[in-house]
Design a protein around this motif. Structure first.
Motif, short mmCIF file in Angstrom:
data_model
loop_
_atom_site.label_atom_id
_atom_site.label_comp_id
_atom_site.label_asym_id
_atom_site.label_seq_id
_atom_site.Cartn_x
_atom_site.Cartn_y
_atom_site.Cartn_z
N THR A 135 0.83 -1.17 0.00
CA THR A 135 0.00 0.00 0.00
C THR A 135 0.88 1.23 0.00
OG1 THR A 135 -0.20 0.18 2.38
CG2 THR A 135 -1.83 -1.18 1.21
N ALA A 136 0.26 2.27 -0.52
CA ALA A 136 0.98 3.53 -0.72
C ALA A 136 1.34 4.20 0.59
CB ALA A 136 0.15 4.48 -1.58
N PRO A 137 0.44 4.30 1.56
CA PRO A 137 0.85 4.96 2.81
C PRO A 137 1.99 4.20 3.51
CG PRO A 137 -1.53 4.69 2.77
CD PRO A 137 -0.99 4.00 1.56
N GLU A 138 1.95 2.88 3.44
CA GLU A 138 3.03 2.13 4.08
C GLU A 138 4.35 2.36 3.37
OE1 GLU A 138 1.62 -1.85 3.93
OE2 GLU A 138 0.40 -1.62 5.71
N VAL A 139 4.27 2.46 2.04
CA VAL A 139 5.48 2.70 1.25
C VAL A 139 6.01 4.08 1.57
CG1 VAL A 139 6.35 3.01 -1.10
CG2 VAL A 139 4.87 1.11 -0.57
N LEU A 140 5.09 5.07 1.67
CA LEU A 140 5.52 6.43 2.00
C LEU A 140 6.14 6.48 3.40
CD1 LEU A 140 2.66 8.69 0.62
CD2 LEU A 140 5.03 8.60 -0.11
N GLU A 141 5.53 5.79 4.31
CA GLU A 141 6.07 5.76 5.67
C GLU A 141 7.43 5.07 5.68
OE1 GLU A 141 4.88 3.75 9.85
OE2 GLU A 141 3.20 4.62 8.73
#
Length: 132
Positions: free
Chosen positions: A1-7
């Motif tokens: 997921t994108a938020p996890e990747v961003l984090e």
């Protein structure tokens, strides 16, 4: 997921920044250590040169100390000899002085008597004979 990747990317960026700061600190510390090593090598070389100069001086000092000790002993011996010679000279002079004093008194008395006789012959007068 994108938020996890961003984090995850955000955490990686923070870790990268911390690692870069740590790497700069390590690089600065390593540079300081290398400068200290160079300084210590120079100091060691200077100390080795000083040691090379000190060793002959130490040997010379040892020779001079032995000579000083020998001369001190010789001086003590000479002072003792001088004292003995002075005592012997004082003893000899006191004996000689007493002998010469008696001779000098006799000579002066004889000269006074001879002077009186000569005055009597020359002038028909003389001093009264000395009282004894």
């Amino acid at each position: 997921t994108a938020p996890e990747v961003l984090e995850l990317l955000s955490a990686l960026a923070r870790d990268n920044t911390v690692m870069e700061c740590s790497l700069r600190d390590c690089d600065a510390a390593l540079g300081a250590v290398l400068r200290e090593i160079a300084r210590l090598r120079g100091e060691r070389a200077a100390m080795e040169r000083a040691l090379c100069e000190v060793q002959p001086l130490n040997e010379l000092l040892s020779v001079e100390l032995q000579a000083w000790t020998r001369l001190t002993e010789e001086s003590r011996s000479l002072h003792a000899s001088i004292a003995e010679l002075r005592d012997a000279l004082d003893t000899a002079l006191s004996r000689t002085a007493a002998e010469h004093e008696e001779e000098a008194v006799s000579l002066v008395e004889g000269l006074v008597q001879e002077n009186d006789r000569l005055r009597l012959i020359l002038f028909g007068t003389g001093l009264p004979p000395p009282a004894k």
